[in-house]
Design a protein around this motif. Structure first.
Motif, mmCIF file in Angstrom:
data_model
loop_
_atom_site.group_PDB
_atom_site.id
_atom_site.type_symbol
_atom_site.label_atom_id
_atom_site.label_comp_id
_atom_site.label_asym_id
_atom_site.label_seq_id
_atom_site.Cartn_x
_atom_site.Cartn_y
_atom_site.Cartn_z
ATOM 1 N N UNK A 1 34.809 -43.526 -11.130
ATOM 2 C CA UNK A 1 34.436 -43.398 -12.533
ATOM 3 C C UNK A 1 34.848 -42.070 -13.152
ATOM 4 N N UNK A 2 35.653 -41.280 -12.423
ATOM 5 C CA UNK A 2 36.168 -40.020 -12.959
ATOM 6 C C UNK A 2 35.078 -39.007 -13.265
ATOM 7 N N UNK A 3 34.059 -38.936 -12.412
ATOM 8 C CA UNK A 3 32.949 -38.021 -12.637
ATOM 9 C C UNK A 3 33.167 -36.718 -11.880
ATOM 10 N N UNK A 4 32.539 -35.676 -12.362
ATOM 11 C CA UNK A 4 32.553 -34.374 -11.701
ATOM 12 C C UNK A 4 31.947 -34.502 -10.293
ATOM 13 N N UNK A 5 32.400 -33.645 -9.382
ATOM 14 C CA UNK A 5 31.916 -33.688 -7.998
ATOM 15 C C UNK A 5 30.440 -33.437 -7.835
ATOM 16 N N UNK A 6 29.786 -32.883 -8.857
ATOM 17 C CA UNK A 6 28.346 -32.626 -8.792
ATOM 18 C C UNK A 6 27.546 -33.527 -9.725
ATOM 19 N N UNK A 7 28.215 -34.493 -10.347
ATOM 20 C CA UNK A 7 27.536 -35.368 -11.307
ATOM 21 C C UNK A 7 26.476 -36.215 -10.609
ATOM 22 N N UNK A 8 25.354 -36.404 -11.286
ATOM 23 C CA UNK A 8 24.300 -37.260 -10.745
ATOM 24 C C UNK A 8 24.747 -38.712 -10.724
ATOM 25 N N UNK A 9 24.320 -39.429 -9.693
ATOM 26 C CA UNK A 9 24.675 -40.840 -9.536
ATOM 27 C C UNK A 9 23.377 -41.647 -9.448
ATOM 28 N N UNK A 10 23.226 -42.699 -10.261
ATOM 29 C CA UNK A 10 22.001 -43.503 -10.211
ATOM 30 C C UNK A 10 21.802 -44.124 -8.828
ATOM 31 N N UNK A 11 20.560 -44.200 -8.394
ATOM 32 C CA UNK A 11 20.244 -44.730 -7.058
ATOM 33 C C UNK A 11 20.763 -46.151 -6.864
ATOM 34 N N UNK A 12 20.695 -46.979 -7.930
ATOM 35 C CA UNK A 12 21.127 -48.367 -7.770
ATOM 36 C C UNK A 12 22.639 -48.494 -7.602
ATOM 37 N N UNK A 13 23.394 -47.438 -7.866
ATOM 38 C CA UNK A 13 24.839 -47.480 -7.684
ATOM 39 C C UNK A 13 25.235 -47.311 -6.223
ATOM 40 N N UNK B 1 27.640 -44.923 -17.104
ATOM 41 C CA UNK B 1 28.627 -44.116 -16.387
ATOM 42 C C UNK B 1 29.915 -44.886 -16.099
ATOM 43 N N UNK B 2 29.861 -46.212 -16.138
ATOM 44 C CA UNK B 2 31.052 -47.023 -15.887
ATOM 45 C C UNK B 2 31.786 -47.410 -17.173
ATOM 46 N N UNK B 3 31.140 -47.215 -18.317
ATOM 47 C CA UNK B 3 31.674 -47.696 -19.592
ATOM 48 C C UNK B 3 33.048 -47.134 -19.926
ATOM 49 N N UNK B 4 33.241 -45.831 -19.784
ATOM 50 C CA UNK B 4 34.536 -45.229 -20.129
ATOM 51 C C UNK B 4 35.665 -45.808 -19.283
ATOM 52 N N UNK B 5 35.424 -45.965 -17.980
ATOM 53 C CA UNK B 5 36.451 -46.510 -17.083
ATOM 54 C C UNK B 5 36.841 -47.920 -17.494
ATOM 55 N N UNK B 6 35.850 -48.764 -17.779
ATOM 56 C CA UNK B 6 36.117 -50.158 -18.144
ATOM 57 C C UNK B 6 36.865 -50.219 -19.475
ATOM 58 N N UNK B 7 36.422 -49.434 -20.445
ATOM 59 C CA UNK B 7 37.079 -49.427 -21.765
ATOM 60 C C UNK B 7 38.533 -48.990 -21.636
ATOM 61 N N UNK B 8 38.771 -47.956 -20.849
ATOM 62 C CA UNK B 8 40.135 -47.441 -20.652
ATOM 63 C C UNK B 8 41.007 -48.490 -19.966
ATOM 64 N N UNK B 9 40.486 -49.123 -18.916
ATOM 65 C CA UNK B 9 41.270 -50.107 -18.155
ATOM 66 C C UNK B 9 41.617 -51.329 -18.996
ATOM 67 N N UNK B 10 40.734 -51.696 -19.910
ATOM 68 C CA UNK B 10 40.964 -52.889 -20.725
ATOM 69 C C UNK B 10 41.587 -52.576 -22.087
ATOM 70 N N UNK B 11 41.718 -51.286 -22.403
ATOM 71 C CA UNK B 11 42.270 -50.912 -23.701
ATOM 72 C C UNK B 11 41.350 -51.269 -24.854
ATOM 73 N N UNK B 12 40.049 -51.208 -24.610
ATOM 74 C CA UNK B 12 39.062 -51.529 -25.643
ATOM 75 C C UNK B 12 38.398 -50.254 -26.145
ATOM 76 N N UNK B 13 37.910 -50.244 -27.382
ATOM 77 C CA UNK B 13 37.146 -49.093 -27.856
ATOM 78 C C UNK B 13 35.852 -48.966 -27.043
#
Length: 199
Positions: free
Chosen positions: A114-126, A145-157
């Motif tokens: 998801x292109x997150x920083x190495x110290x970024x918090x990650x939800x337990x359910x992930x 946290x997954x929204x940006x990756x999905x939008x970028x991959x699909x070319x959606x706003x």
């Protein structure tokens, strides 16, 4: 002998009557009422695509892994996960070294994916599996946290993807029982409906 039959006869008749009532009439009545009152739920909350084909259930997760899809939480059900015939948790406890190692690997993979920083918090359910291994929901924080990756991959706003996340979020019952959860299966199918080609 006559006394024996006088005792056995009522027992056999009672067993037959209760068998017919409890194993016949009662299940048929409950099934009939549920089909009338809750038709979709009684049939398993099935998800049907635009062509009338059943593609899943709102109650059972599926494994999505492409960049253009929201990823579900990990599953311990079956060898590849999300196997309804092998529904179970991992049975690894909080002191398990294997579980700690798995979580560490999953956290690193989640951040990288998801292109997150190495110290970024990650939800337990992930990074932890549900008790059944078949949970179709992720937390709203996980979806965000997954929204940006999905939008970028699909070319959606990004805003359009956020709207879909919101539309596929099941709210806590009565606003306070349980927690909000994003149904990954419904969300990914909604994404496919507006952007069919996902990597």
């Amino acid at each position: 002998m006559k006394n024996l039959f006088s005792v056995i006869r009522p027992a056999v008749v009672s067993t037959l009557v209760f068998g017919v009532v409890c194993c016949g009439f009662y299940p048929l009545a409950v099934t009939g009422i549920s089909k009338l009152a809750f038709a979709k739920k009684a049939d398993g909350s099935l998800i049907v695509d635009g062509n009338g084909k059943v593609v899943g259930s709102e109650l059972l997760g599926q494994n999505f892994s492409g960049a253009g899809y929201f990823h579900p939480r990990p599953s311990a059900a079956g060898a590849a996960g999300y196997d309804a015939a092998g529904s179970s948790g991992s049975n690894l406890g909080p002191t398990s070294r294997k579980l700690a190692d798995q979580i560490k690997e999953r956290v690193a993979a989640y951040r990288a994916t998801n292109g997150l920083d190495g110290n970024a918090g990650v939800p337990a359910d992930a990074v932890t599996a549900s008790a059944s291994g078949l949970d179709p929901h992720i937390s709203p924080a996980n979806a965000a946290l997954q929204t940006d990756r999905v939008a970028r991959a699909r070319g959606l706003p990004v805003e359009k993807v956020r709207e879909l996340v919101s539309a596929n979020t099941d709210r806590a019952t009565l606003g306070f029982l349980g927690e909000d959860g994003v149904n990954v299966v419904k969300l990914n199918l909604a994404l496919n409906a507006i952007s069919p080609s996902a990597p």
